[in-house]
Design a protein around this motif. Sequence first.
Motif, short mmCIF file in Angstrom:
data_model
loop_
_atom_site.label_atom_id
_atom_site.label_comp_id
_atom_site.label_asym_id
_atom_site.label_seq_id
_atom_site.Cartn_x
_atom_site.Cartn_y
_atom_site.Cartn_z
N PRO A 136 50.08 50.95 12.80
CA PRO A 136 50.10 50.11 13.24
C PRO A 136 50.91 50.67 14.90
N VAL A 137 50.91 50.30 15.98
CA VAL A 137 51.98 50.49 17.02
C VAL A 137 52.13 49.51 17.81
N PRO A 138 53.07 49.27 18.51
CA PRO A 138 54.07 50.53 18.11
C PRO A 138 54.87 50.51 17.15
N GLY A 139 55.50 52.16 16.32
CA GLY A 139 55.52 52.18 14.72
C GLY A 139 56.36 52.58 14.64
N TYR A 140 56.69 52.55 13.63
CA TYR A 140 58.32 53.61 12.83
C TYR A 140 57.98 55.46 12.81
N VAL A 185 54.96 48.12 8.15
CA VAL A 185 56.26 47.42 8.24
C VAL A 185 56.47 45.99 8.09
N PRO A 186 55.78 45.20 7.39
CA PRO A 186 55.52 43.83 7.50
C PRO A 186 56.67 42.55 7.39
N LYS A 187 57.93 42.51 7.71
CA LYS A 187 59.11 42.13 7.54
C LYS A 187 59.67 42.73 8.26
N TYR A 188 60.29 42.03 9.79
CA TYR A 188 61.27 42.25 11.50
C TYR A 188 60.94 43.95 11.65
N ARG A 215 45.34 53.73 -0.23
CA ARG A 215 46.83 52.60 -0.41
C ARG A 215 47.16 51.90 0.60
N ILE A 216 48.10 51.40 0.67
CA ILE A 216 48.95 50.26 1.76
C ILE A 216 50.08 50.73 1.46
N TYR A 217 50.74 51.05 2.50
CA TYR A 217 51.84 51.45 2.79
C TYR A 217 52.91 50.68 3.01
N TRP A 218 53.23 50.32 1.80
CA TRP A 218 53.50 48.34 2.44
C TRP A 218 55.44 48.40 2.54
N ASP A 219 55.77 49.17 3.23
CA ASP A 219 57.45 49.24 3.65
C ASP A 219 58.28 48.13 4.19
N ASP A 249 45.89 47.80 -7.59
CA ASP A 249 46.57 49.08 -7.60
C ASP A 249 45.93 49.88 -6.09
N LEU A 250 46.25 48.46 -4.75
CA LEU A 250 45.67 48.58 -3.65
C LEU A 250 47.37 48.95 -2.68
N VAL A 251 48.36 48.52 -3.39
CA VAL A 251 49.46 48.39 -2.66
C VAL A 251 50.73 49.78 -3.14
N TYR A 252 51.42 50.47 -2.30
CA TYR A 252 52.52 51.08 -2.95
C TYR A 252 53.64 50.27 -2.54
N LYS A 253 54.67 49.56 -2.58
CA LYS A 253 55.49 48.93 -1.97
C LYS A 253 56.65 49.58 -1.91
N PHE A 254 57.84 49.64 -1.20
CA PHE A 254 58.92 50.42 -0.78
C PHE A 254 60.18 50.15 -0.09
N SER A 255 61.10 50.05 -0.42
CA SER A 255 62.35 49.13 -0.03
C SER A 255 63.98 50.06 -0.33
N SER A 256 64.90 50.07 0.07
CA SER A 256 65.65 50.71 -0.29
C SER A 256 67.16 49.44 0.08
#
Length: 444
Positions: A136-140, A185-188, A215-219, A249-256
């Motif tokens: 998705p653009v613009p992106g990180y 980057v689904p939120k903000y 896989r969806i890389y849901w950061d 099993d479709l998604v990996y969700k990441f956070s920190s």
Amino acid sequence: MKSYLKMSKEELASEIEALRKEYKKYQSLELELDMSRGKPCREQLDLSMGLMDALNSDADLSCEDGTDCRNYGVLDGIHEAKVLIGDMMENNPDNILIYGNSSLNVMYDQIARSFTHGVMGNTPWCKLDKIKWLCPVPGYDRHFGITEYFGIEMIPVPMSVNGPDMDMVEKLVASDEAIKGIWCVPKYSNPQGYSYNDETVRRFARLKPAAKDFRIYWDNAYGIHHLYDDHQDYLIEILAECKRAGNPDLVYKFSSTSKITFPGSGIAAIATSANNLEDIRLQLTHQTIGHDKVNQLRHVRFFGDIHGMVEHMRKHADIIRPKFEAVEKIFDENLKGLEIAEWTKPNGGYFISFDGLEGTAKLIVDRAKKAGVKLTPAGSTWPLHKDPKDNNIRIAPTYPTLEDLKTAAKLFTVCVRLVSAEKIYENFGKNEKVEEKKKEVKKA
Ligand SMILES: Cc1ncc(COP(=O)(O)O)c(C=O)c1O
């Protein structure tokens, strides 16, 4: 203010002259300001100094289950950290694996393992001719940097205020087995500050990928990073939605906790299905005996629970909200009505996305640099740094002091106006001339 597009050539010329004078004034100030990276400022970092007192040499470093955090082991992370991060990510602790100090590192590892050993028994990507990724653009920029590093072909997908173009995502994912992932980057979102709406999340959970190892890389890096108490974006929780849709099993969700405590010294995590976790654990056992449990314990003792964390985020918001609002005010005052720019007004996150006229982003960034203001390089928000319209710039308001930020934002608007006015001036009458020529050719 009169639109630059409606100005006569003479009006434009005098505007350019005035702007050049103003720009020179800024140059004489010998500024050295940085609006380039989404880093917390010093006051934000100070908020977490209590972390340094949460543990000392007298502290009992045992977990609730008796584990001595000073020693090896506990691959998944300590239970109380899983509870805290689980609450932060809105996931069950059983679905969480705590990592080290960076979520970007986790994303990189996921892709690296998929290349060397494959995803859940599927062919390792290194044995396939081509791997493709939706971006998705613009992106990180750092997302795109990882996929670029692995030689993955990146396919830009346009973003809207509701999220990525889902018609395009659904069609591509269903038709091409080489597409193995998508950055989200689904939120903000970085850089727009957009949050995916309910329909977008539901459609993500119901994707029908041609590739079994897609896989969806849901950061969800900015899940609790609101700027306001009363205006907060809401995001449907994706793991639960995938389960509901029969795609667990479709998604990996990441956070920190990078932008909650100390970036680089926080804790990162992945949340995903039991099957995916088992697959990850199998490989992770060869990589490490366990991550930094002392830091996990320190974070748990510092925050207590999610309420402590939410309260802490309010303090961050109090520091950075005036910065976002100052930039928005300066942009409104100096650019509104000129028809040369648009920008986002997020309710959270770390960035504002700025769109200028086509072919101006590089020139604006360059002009700002020559007057002492560093911006994220133009093009960074696109795969391979190739912004086809050369018009998007990511604004990062958090790091400079409020005063510096105001100066930088004002100078930025001067650069935008100057570059845009010059561009319009150069092209003045060109369109009419093309039309006239077309008419002449027709007549002939
Ligand atoms: C969307 C997004 N993901 C991840 C990161 C980096 O996170 P971490 O410090 O956990 O690696 C950032 C930092 O700017 C970010 O904007």
